[in-house]
Design a protein around this motif. Structure first.
Motif, PDB file in Angstrom:
ATOM      1  N   ARG A   1      -0.291  -8.654 -59.364  1.00  0.00           N
ATOM      2  CA  ARG A   1      -1.569  -8.019 -59.722  1.00  0.00           C
ATOM      3  C   ARG A   1      -1.987  -8.442 -61.122  1.00  0.00           C
ATOM      4  NH1 ARG A   1      -6.325  -6.238 -57.816  1.00  0.00           N
ATOM      5  NH2 ARG A   1      -7.025  -4.293 -58.806  1.00  0.00           N
ATOM      6  N   LEU A   2      -1.010  -8.546 -62.033  1.00  0.00           N
ATOM      7  CA  LEU A   2      -1.315  -8.942 -63.408  1.00  0.00           C
ATOM      8  C   LEU A   2      -1.875 -10.364 -63.448  1.00  0.00           C
ATOM      9  CD1 LEU A   2      -1.264  -8.421 -66.442  1.00  0.00           C
ATOM     10  CD2 LEU A   2       1.126  -9.153 -66.453  1.00  0.00           C
ATOM     11  N   GLN A   3      -1.302 -11.264 -62.644  1.00  0.00           N
ATOM     12  CA  GLN A   3      -1.788 -12.644 -62.597  1.00  0.00           C
ATOM     13  C   GLN A   3      -3.227 -12.698 -62.095  1.00  0.00           C
ATOM     14  OE1 GLN A   3      -0.501 -15.409 -63.789  1.00  0.00           O
ATOM     15  NE2 GLN A   3       1.325 -14.287 -64.535  1.00  0.00           N
ATOM     16  N   GLN A   4      -3.547 -11.830 -61.133  1.00  0.00           N
ATOM     17  CA  GLN A   4      -4.929 -11.790 -60.628  1.00  0.00           C
ATOM     18  C   GLN A   4      -5.901 -11.371 -61.742  1.00  0.00           C
ATOM     19  OE1 GLN A   4      -4.758  -9.085 -57.332  1.00  0.00           O
ATOM     20  NE2 GLN A   4      -3.947 -10.607 -55.894  1.00  0.00           N
ATOM     21  N   VAL A   5      -5.492 -10.361 -62.503  1.00  0.00           N
ATOM     22  CA  VAL A   5      -6.351  -9.873 -63.575  1.00  0.00           C
ATOM     23  C   VAL A   5      -6.499 -10.938 -64.671  1.00  0.00           C
ATOM     24  CG1 VAL A   5      -6.635  -8.105 -65.364  1.00  0.00           C
ATOM     25  CG2 VAL A   5      -5.759  -7.475 -63.114  1.00  0.00           C
ATOM     26  N   LEU A   6      -5.384 -11.621 -65.025  1.00  0.00           N
ATOM     27  CA  LEU A   6      -5.440 -12.673 -66.047  1.00  0.00           C
ATOM     28  C   LEU A   6      -6.328 -13.826 -65.599  1.00  0.00           C
ATOM     29  CD1 LEU A   6      -1.710 -12.747 -67.228  1.00  0.00           C
ATOM     30  CD2 LEU A   6      -3.696 -11.955 -68.523  1.00  0.00           C
ATOM     31  N   GLY A   7      -6.240 -14.164 -64.294  1.00  0.00           N
ATOM     32  CA  GLY A   7      -7.098 -15.230 -63.783  1.00  0.00           C
ATOM     33  C   GLY A   7      -8.563 -14.865 -63.889  1.00  0.00           C
ATOM     34  N   ALA A   8      -8.881 -13.607 -63.604  1.00  0.00           N
ATOM     35  CA  ALA A   8     -10.273 -13.166 -63.707  1.00  0.00           C
ATOM     36  C   ALA A   8     -10.749 -13.200 -65.151  1.00  0.00           C
ATOM     37  CB  ALA A   8     -10.403 -11.754 -63.138  1.00  0.00           C
ATOM     38  N   THR A   9      -9.882 -12.839 -66.094  1.00  0.00           N
ATOM     39  CA  THR A   9     -10.291 -12.851 -67.510  1.00  0.00           C
ATOM     40  C   THR A   9     -10.482 -14.283 -68.007  1.00  0.00           C
ATOM     41  OG1 THR A   9      -7.965 -12.760 -68.224  1.00  0.00           O
ATOM     42  CG2 THR A   9      -9.127 -10.675 -67.997  1.00  0.00           C
ATOM     43  N   THR A  10      -9.674 -15.215 -67.477  1.00  0.00           N
ATOM     44  CA  THR A  10      -9.826 -16.629 -67.864  1.00  0.00           C
ATOM     45  C   THR A  10     -11.186 -17.153 -67.427  1.00  0.00           C
ATOM     46  OG1 THR A  10      -7.433 -16.990 -67.705  1.00  0.00           O
ATOM     47  CG2 THR A  10      -8.844 -18.945 -67.639  1.00  0.00           C
ATOM     48  N   GLU A  11     -11.601 -16.803 -66.195  1.00  0.00           N
ATOM     49  CA  GLU A  11     -12.921 -17.226 -65.706  1.00  0.00           C
ATOM     50  C   GLU A  11     -14.042 -16.631 -66.562  1.00  0.00           C
ATOM     51  OE1 GLU A  11     -13.495 -16.518 -61.582  1.00  0.00           O
ATOM     52  OE2 GLU A  11     -11.559 -17.372 -60.974  1.00  0.00           O
ATOM     53  N   LEU A  12     -13.861 -15.374 -66.966  1.00  0.00           N
ATOM     54  CA  LEU A  12     -14.875 -14.720 -67.785  1.00  0.00           C
ATOM     55  C   LEU A  12     -14.990 -15.367 -69.158  1.00  0.00           C
ATOM     56  CD1 LEU A  12     -14.362 -10.913 -66.981  1.00  0.00           C
ATOM     57  CD2 LEU A  12     -16.341 -12.322 -66.411  1.00  0.00           C
ATOM     58  N   ARG A  13     -13.840 -15.775 -69.745  1.00  0.00           N
ATOM     59  CA  ARG A  13     -13.892 -16.406 -71.065  1.00  0.00           C
ATOM     60  C   ARG A  13     -14.584 -17.755 -70.995  1.00  0.00           C
ATOM     61  NH1 ARG A  13     -11.451 -14.559 -75.321  1.00  0.00           N
ATOM     62  NH2 ARG A  13     -11.286 -16.659 -76.210  1.00  0.00           N
ATOM     63  N   ALA A  14     -14.471 -18.412 -69.834  1.00  0.00           N
ATOM     64  CA  ALA A  14     -15.168 -19.689 -69.667  1.00  0.00           C
ATOM     65  C   ALA A  14     -16.686 -19.469 -69.653  1.00  0.00           C
ATOM     66  CB  ALA A  14     -14.709 -20.378 -68.384  1.00  0.00           C
ATOM     67  N   LEU A  15     -17.106 -18.320 -69.081  1.00  0.00           N
ATOM     68  CA  LEU A  15     -18.533 -18.022 -69.028  1.00  0.00           C
ATOM     69  C   LEU A  15     -19.020 -17.394 -70.331  1.00  0.00           C
ATOM     70  CD1 LEU A  15     -18.668 -16.487 -65.426  1.00  0.00           C
ATOM     71  CD2 LEU A  15     -19.499 -18.743 -66.149  1.00  0.00           C
ATOM     72  N   LEU A  16     -18.107 -16.692 -71.014  1.00  0.00           N
ATOM     73  CA  LEU A  16     -18.464 -15.990 -72.251  1.00  0.00           C
ATOM     74  C   LEU A  16     -17.513 -16.430 -73.357  1.00  0.00           C
ATOM     75  CD1 LEU A  16     -18.866 -12.429 -70.690  1.00  0.00           C
ATOM     76  CD2 LEU A  16     -20.727 -14.010 -71.280  1.00  0.00           C
ATOM     77  N   PRO A  17     -17.713 -17.606 -73.920  1.00  0.00           N
ATOM     78  CA  PRO A  17     -16.761 -18.131 -74.925  1.00  0.00           C
ATOM     79  C   PRO A  17     -16.663 -17.280 -76.193  1.00  0.00           C
ATOM     80  CG  PRO A  17     -18.757 -19.475 -74.815  1.00  0.00           C
ATOM     81  CD  PRO A  17     -18.819 -18.530 -73.646  1.00  0.00           C
ATOM     82  N   ASP A  18     -17.683 -16.505 -76.486  1.00  0.00           N
ATOM     83  CA  ASP A  18     -17.663 -15.677 -77.702  1.00  0.00           C
ATOM     84  C   ASP A  18     -17.020 -14.315 -77.487  1.00  0.00           C
ATOM     85  OD1 ASP A  18     -18.964 -17.684 -79.089  1.00  0.00           O
ATOM     86  OD2 ASP A  18     -20.966 -16.895 -78.612  1.00  0.00           O
ATOM     87  N   ALA A  19     -16.544 -14.035 -76.287  1.00  0.00           N
ATOM     88  CA  ALA A  19     -15.957 -12.732 -76.005  1.00  0.00           C
ATOM     89  C   ALA A  19     -14.626 -12.574 -76.724  1.00  0.00           C
ATOM     90  CB  ALA A  19     -15.763 -12.565 -74.497  1.00  0.00           C
ATOM     91  N   GLN A  20     -14.283 -11.336 -77.058  1.00  0.00           N
ATOM     92  CA  GLN A  20     -13.023 -11.060 -77.738  1.00  0.00           C
ATOM     93  C   GLN A  20     -11.848 -11.275 -76.787  1.00  0.00           C
ATOM     94  OE1 GLN A  20     -13.227  -7.101 -79.282  1.00  0.00           O
ATOM     95  NE2 GLN A  20     -14.744  -7.606 -80.862  1.00  0.00           N
TER      96      GLN A  20
END
Length: 290
Positions: free
Chosen positions: A86-105
């Motif tokens: 489950r943790l890997q799924q969440v980390l994968g989703a956050t990686t995709e989000l950082r690609a779309l939002l490079p300025d995100a914390q």
């Protein structure tokens, strides 16, 4: 003598159950009827109907707010298991989000642990928890009723004290009536003598009778005395009697207002005002009686 119950009280009870500690807090305030509100942990969602029935069996009126909290303890609290898939799924989703939002914390690791499903929790015996919650709620209701009875006894004592004063004011007014009637008669005769007006004795007597009837308060005093007796009997009977007492306060106030409107002297006016003050003080207490 049966007990009088206040509608305002608070109680808190706790008990050890499988996997931790269960805490119940119940609070009631005055209300026209019984209104129950529950805040329950997820494991006790199915218990609300049972708890509501228990409350209805022991309370007649009041707004009840009940909150249950479960605090994990022992091995359950010490064990923290992470669901790595489950943790890997969440980390994968956050990686995709950082690609779309490079300025995100950057993601806070503690926030990841709070994400649903990341931390596995030990299974809770819901049947045992439900039984424990039911017993704990009964104990909390018992404490609540004890607190309501103590507060109700104080309110009943205040009402009885004011009722004694109301009865004294009623008796004082009744004792004033003969003298007031005679004073009214003398005042009219003195006025006629001052104006040097001759009037037929029969007509004078009719006028005096009319004035006496207009200012007659015997019925009001009789009804006041009857209502006083009914309030005393209601308090002696106890139990859920707030609505009946409230109705009696309205009736007492109605008679006191009539006495005030019929008053023909400052002494009787003073007694009528005193009655209304005392009745209002009783009514304030009655509003909080079950």
């Amino acid at each position: 003598m049966a007990e009088i119950y206040s509608m305002t009280a608070f109680a808190r009870e706790s008990a050890s159950v499988s996997g931790g500690e269960l805490i119940a807090e119940v609070r009631t305030v005055n209300h026209r009827y019984l209104d129950c509100s529950f805040k329950l942990p997820e494991a006790l969602r199915n218990a609300e109907t049972r708890l509501r029935d228990r409350a209805a069996a022991r309370l007649s009126r009041g707004k009840l707010d009940c909150q249950f909290r479960f605090q994990a303890g022992g091995a359950q609290a010490a064990t923290l298991e992470i669901d790595r898939a489950r943790l890997q799924q969440v980390l994968g989703a956050t990686t995709e989000l950082r690609a779309l939002l490079p300025d995100a914390q950057a993601v806070n690791p503690l926030e990841l642990l709070q994400f649903p499903g990341v931390c596995a929790t030990a299974e809770i015996d819901e049947t045992a928890l439900l039984q424990g919650a039911t017993a704990l709620f009964e104990a909390a209701l018992t404490s609540l009723l004890e607190n309501r009875a103590r507060e109700g006894a104080k309110m009943a004592a205040v009402i009885r004290e004011r009722l004694t004063q109301v009865e004294a004011a009623t008796l004082a007014t009744r004792q004033l009536v003969p003298a007031l009637r005679e004073r009214q008669r003398a005042r009219l005769q003195a006025r006629l003598a001052e104006l040097q007006v001759e009037i037929d004795p029969g007509r004078l007597e009719q006028e005096l009778v009319y004035l006496a009837q207009k200012a007659d308060v015997d019925e009001e005093l009789d009804r006041l005395q009857a209502h006083i007796g009914e309030v005393q009997r209601t308090l002696d009977k106890g139990g859920p009697c707030g609505r009946r007492l409230d109705f009696l306060m309205q009736e007492l106030n109605r008679e006191a207002n009539t006495l005030s409107s019929k008053s023909i002297a400052s002494s009787s006016t003073h007694n009528a005002v005193e009655l209304k003050v005392l009745i209002e003080q009783m009514r304030e207490q009655v509003q909080n009686i079950e």
